[in-house]
Design a protein around this motif. Structure first.
Motif, PDB file in Angstrom:
ATOM      1  N   ALA A 163       0.854  -1.188   0.000  1.00 28.40           N
ATOM      2  CA  ALA A 163       0.000   0.000   0.000  1.00 28.40           C
ATOM      3  C   ALA A 163       0.886   1.232   0.000  1.00 28.40           C
ATOM      4  CB  ALA A 163      -0.922   0.005   1.219  1.00 28.40           C
ATOM      5  N   THR A 211      -3.492   3.884  -1.643  1.00 31.66           N
ATOM      6  CA  THR A 211      -4.338   3.499  -0.520  1.00 31.66           C
ATOM      7  C   THR A 211      -3.651   3.782   0.810  1.00 31.66           C
ATOM      8  OG1 THR A 211      -5.329   1.717  -1.824  1.00 31.66           O
ATOM      9  CG2 THR A 211      -5.497   1.529   0.572  1.00 31.66           C
ATOM     10  N   TRP A 213      -3.629   2.098   4.114  1.00 34.20           N
ATOM     11  CA  TRP A 213      -4.031   0.848   4.764  1.00 34.20           C
ATOM     12  C   TRP A 213      -4.008   1.068   6.261  1.00 34.20           C
ATOM     13  CZ3 TRP A 213      -2.395  -2.453   8.442  1.00 34.20           C
ATOM     14  CH2 TRP A 213      -2.938  -3.738   8.461  1.00 34.20           C
TER      15      TRP A 213
END
Length: 215
Positions: A163, A211, A213
């Motif tokens: 990520a 992203t 995470w």
């Protein structure tokens, strides 16, 4: 904001109780790795009337630091664990084990012991995560780093997450050289709120990638 309050349940920072961020500097540090936090967090502090205070801090003695591409930066102070809520550790020099960069930090056992004992929230950017790993802070934890170091990070006991930003509560890491932008904007959102992060993005004219995470 005191160092002891920083963590997954930390209260929002404010001008009255600012988030104190120190960015670690050392010979061989990658320019983009530390400049992104300086820009993003500095701007966020300005937009919020001082809810975040950012400073550069040397891993060793104060003085000049020569970065990866030759930029020379004067760092006026040494890192003081008790004066930071957040310690941002950039990367740099990972492909040259004998040159300046993170490998020299990892060879300094005294520094690693201080880092391991610090109550500041550790934030690794790019191969700065490997410094946190050397201090034992990523073992058994969710983390990420530059793609070229992920195998090493896993071999040292981390649970590698693919990520852009990995927030494991009291450990935050970012993968890749430019991920310092996303990591810093995430710090703004986490501690100052989504509105402050959005305002910072608008002024920067930058839209976050990838992203975040979260554990």
């Amino acid at each position: 904001m005191s160092a002891g309050l920083v963590g997954a349940t930390a209260p929002a920072a404010s001008a009255a109780a600012p988030l104190r961020v120190q960015i670690l500097m050392f010979d061989g540090v990658e320019e983009q790795d530390f400049v992104a936090p300086v820009e993003v967090l500095g701007l966020a502090g300005k937009l919020t009337g001082g809810a975040v205070v950012t400073s550069l801090a040397s891993a060793g003695r104060p003085g000049s630091v020569k970065c990866t591409y030759g930029t020379v930066v004067e760092v006026p102070r040494s890192w003081s664990p008790g004066e930071a809520d957040v310690l941002v550790v950039p990367g740099g020099g990972y492909t040259d084990p004998n040159g300046p960069g993170v490998h020299r930090l990892n060879a300094d056992q005294g520094f690693l012991r201080r880092l391991a004992a610090s109550r500041a929230l550790p934030v690794g950017i790019c191969t700065g995560t490997m410094v946190l790993s050397a201090a034992g802070l990523t073992k058994g934890r969710n983390a990420t780093t530059h793609h070229g170091a992920k195998a090493d990070l896993a071999a040292q006991g981390a649970k590698v997450i693919d990520a852009r930003v990995v927030d494991d509560g009291d450990l935050i890491t970012g993968g890749g050289i430019t991920a310092g932008l996303e990591v810093s904007l995430w710090l703004v959102e986490r501690f100052l709120g989504a509105k402050a992060a959005q305002r910072t993005e608008v002024v920067l004219e930058y839209e976050r990638r990838g992203t975040v995470w979260r554990a």
